[in-house]
Design an enzyme around this catalytic site. Sequence first.
Site, PDB file in Angstrom:
ATOM      1  N   ASP A  10       0.885  -1.161   0.000  1.00 61.53           N
ATOM      2  CA  ASP A  10       0.000   0.000   0.000  1.00 61.53           C
ATOM      3  C   ASP A  10       0.930   1.219   0.000  1.00 61.53           C
ATOM      4  O   ASP A  10       2.121   1.099   0.312  1.00 61.53           O
ATOM      5  CB  ASP A  10      -0.866  -0.037   1.265  1.00 61.53           C
ATOM      6  N   LEU A  11       0.414   2.366  -0.365  1.00 66.22           N
ATOM      7  CA  LEU A  11       1.279   3.563  -0.419  1.00 66.22           C
ATOM      8  C   LEU A  11       1.122   4.450   0.820  1.00 66.22           C
ATOM      9  O   LEU A  11       2.052   4.591   1.629  1.00 66.22           O
ATOM     10  CB  LEU A  11       0.939   4.373  -1.678  1.00 66.22           C
ATOM     11  N   THR A  18       1.612  10.022   3.953  1.00 66.65           N
ATOM     12  CA  THR A  18       0.614  10.932   3.379  1.00 66.65           C
ATOM     13  C   THR A  18      -0.711  10.856   4.127  1.00 66.65           C
ATOM     14  O   THR A  18      -1.575  11.712   3.910  1.00 66.65           O
ATOM     15  CB  THR A  18       0.370  10.578   1.904  1.00 66.65           C
ATOM     16  N   LYS A  46      -9.038   5.475   5.912  1.00 63.23           N
ATOM     17  CA  LYS A  46      -7.781   4.923   5.393  1.00 63.23           C
ATOM     18  C   LYS A  46      -8.051   3.796   4.408  1.00 63.23           C
ATOM     19  O   LYS A  46      -8.814   2.877   4.702  1.00 63.23           O
ATOM     20  CB  LYS A  46      -6.894   4.434   6.546  1.00 63.23           C
ATOM     21  N   SER A 115      -2.482   0.570  -4.389  1.00 63.08           N
ATOM     22  CA  SER A 115      -3.019   1.719  -3.665  1.00 63.08           C
ATOM     23  C   SER A 115      -4.359   2.166  -4.224  1.00 63.08           C
ATOM     24  O   SER A 115      -4.608   2.041  -5.419  1.00 63.08           O
ATOM     25  CB  SER A 115      -2.023   2.883  -3.766  1.00 63.08           C
ATOM     26  N   ALA A 116      -5.209   2.718  -3.362  1.00 68.81           N
ATOM     27  CA  ALA A 116      -6.506   3.246  -3.802  1.00 68.81           C
ATOM     28  C   ALA A 116      -6.369   4.651  -4.373  1.00 68.81           C
ATOM     29  O   ALA A 116      -7.310   5.198  -4.944  1.00 68.81           O
ATOM     30  CB  ALA A 116      -7.462   3.276  -2.618  1.00 68.81           C
ATOM     31  N   LYS A 146     -10.805  -1.284  -2.016  1.00 67.65           N
ATOM     32  CA  LYS A 146     -10.582  -2.121  -0.834  1.00 67.65           C
ATOM     33  C   LYS A 146     -11.792  -1.942   0.082  1.00 67.65           C
ATOM     34  O   LYS A 146     -12.300  -0.828   0.160  1.00 67.65           O
ATOM     35  CB  LYS A 146      -9.315  -1.660  -0.093  1.00 67.65           C
ATOM     36  N   GLU A 170       0.036  -3.276   4.696  1.00 66.71           N
ATOM     37  CA  GLU A 170      -1.145  -2.411   4.784  1.00 66.71           C
ATOM     38  C   GLU A 170      -1.256  -1.714   6.133  1.00 66.71           C
ATOM     39  O   GLU A 170      -1.019  -2.333   7.163  1.00 66.71           O
ATOM     40  CB  GLU A 170      -2.411  -3.263   4.606  1.00 66.71           C
ATOM     41  N   ASP A 171      -1.678  -0.436   6.112  1.00 65.18           N
ATOM     42  CA  ASP A 171      -1.914   0.279   7.373  1.00 65.18           C
ATOM     43  C   ASP A 171      -3.402   0.528   7.602  1.00 65.18           C
ATOM     44  O   ASP A 171      -3.765   1.206   8.563  1.00 65.18           O
ATOM     45  CB  ASP A 171      -1.185   1.632   7.367  1.00 65.18           C
TER      46      ASP A 171
HETATM   47  C1  BG6 Z   1      -5.724   5.746  -0.025  1.00 66.04           C
HETATM   48  C2  BG6 Z   1      -5.804   6.514   1.277  1.00 66.04           C
HETATM   49  O1  BG6 Z   1      -4.429   5.282  -0.213  1.00 66.04           O
HETATM   50  O2  BG6 Z   1      -6.087   6.572  -1.125  1.00 66.04           O
HETATM   51  C3  BG6 Z   1      -7.192   7.117   1.430  1.00 66.04           C
HETATM   52  O3  BG6 Z   1      -5.536   5.651   2.361  1.00 66.04           O
HETATM   53  C4  BG6 Z   1      -7.524   7.964   0.195  1.00 66.04           C
HETATM   54  O4  BG6 Z   1      -7.215   7.903   2.601  1.00 66.04           O
HETATM   55  C5  BG6 Z   1      -7.403   7.108  -1.051  1.00 66.04           C
HETATM   56  O5  BG6 Z   1      -8.840   8.486   0.303  1.00 66.04           O
HETATM   57  C6  BG6 Z   1      -7.704   7.883  -2.339  1.00 66.04           C
HETATM   58  O6  BG6 Z   1      -6.713   8.845  -2.540  1.00 66.04           O
HETATM   59  P1  BG6 Z   1      -6.750   9.967  -3.660  1.00 66.04           P
HETATM   60  O7  BG6 Z   1      -5.336  10.472  -3.682  1.00 66.04           O
HETATM   61  O8  BG6 Z   1      -7.136   9.309  -4.947  1.00 66.04           O
HETATM   62  O9  BG6 Z   1      -7.740  10.989  -3.224  1.00 66.04           O
HETATM   63 MG    MG Z   2      -2.722   3.175   3.529  1.00 67.62          MG
END
Ligand code: BG6
Ligand code: MG
Length: 216
Positions: A10-11, A18, A46, A115-116, A146, A170-171
């Site tokens: 995960d990022l 971040t 998260k 990552s999401a 996720k 993962e956190d």
């Molecule tokens: C995830 C974060 O990695 O990305 C979430 O843990 C965040 O908090 C999600 O909402 C989406 O991120 P972004 O940068 O597309 O708004």
């Molecule tokens: Mg995370």
Amino acid sequence: MAKPKAVLFDLDGVIVDTATHHYKAWKALANEMGFDFTEADNERLKGVSRVESLNILLEIGNVEKNDQEKEQLAAQKNEQYVKAISTMDDSEILPGVKEFLQELKQENIPFALGSASKNAPTILKQINLYHDFDAIIDGNSISKAKPDPEVFLQGAEALQVNPEDCVVFEDAQSGIEAGKAAGMYVVGVGNPEVLKGADDYITHMTEMSVERITKK
Ligand code: BG6
Ligand code: MG
């Protein structure tokens, strides 16, 4: 487990901190709408997509918005977030991450991002890790967020490794659930009392090594 054949990271909150920038941007939005948003509330966001995060935020504040307003609020949050990450550099990579990536390279174990975030490529470029990953699966390439396992299954496929031979870091609770649903070995980065269901837990990547995973 046996020696892993691939690692999926995960990022936000695993590679780089971040999570605090996300939290501050959501908190500012909540305050503007007239309610508070605590760090405990933030745990629910998260790993969750931008749109879904906004829905949770509005639910916490008991505020109703139409689709057009929601789009504008999500864009406003992202604008503040993008501003915050635009000055990031590799000094913000979390402790032990560079060393562990180096070890994986030495051991010829490929690794991908799962990552999401739609901002993931920007962040990886800012911290100079973009070219180190063998594959990048992010919020731009997935259709199911996720805890759906899609992001990690796509990562395994990109690295041509079976899910059961992959380790996930993962956190987020949603991320741990996604990794387990994908049939992978999951390491929770954070407090075991907050994060449930991982196979192992660390506070920092400094505690991690290929040997530790292999001996479990
Ligand atoms: C995830 C974060 O990695 O990305 C979430 O843990 C965040 O908090 C999600 O909402 C989406 O991120 P972004 O940068 O597309 O708004
Ligand atoms: Mg995370």
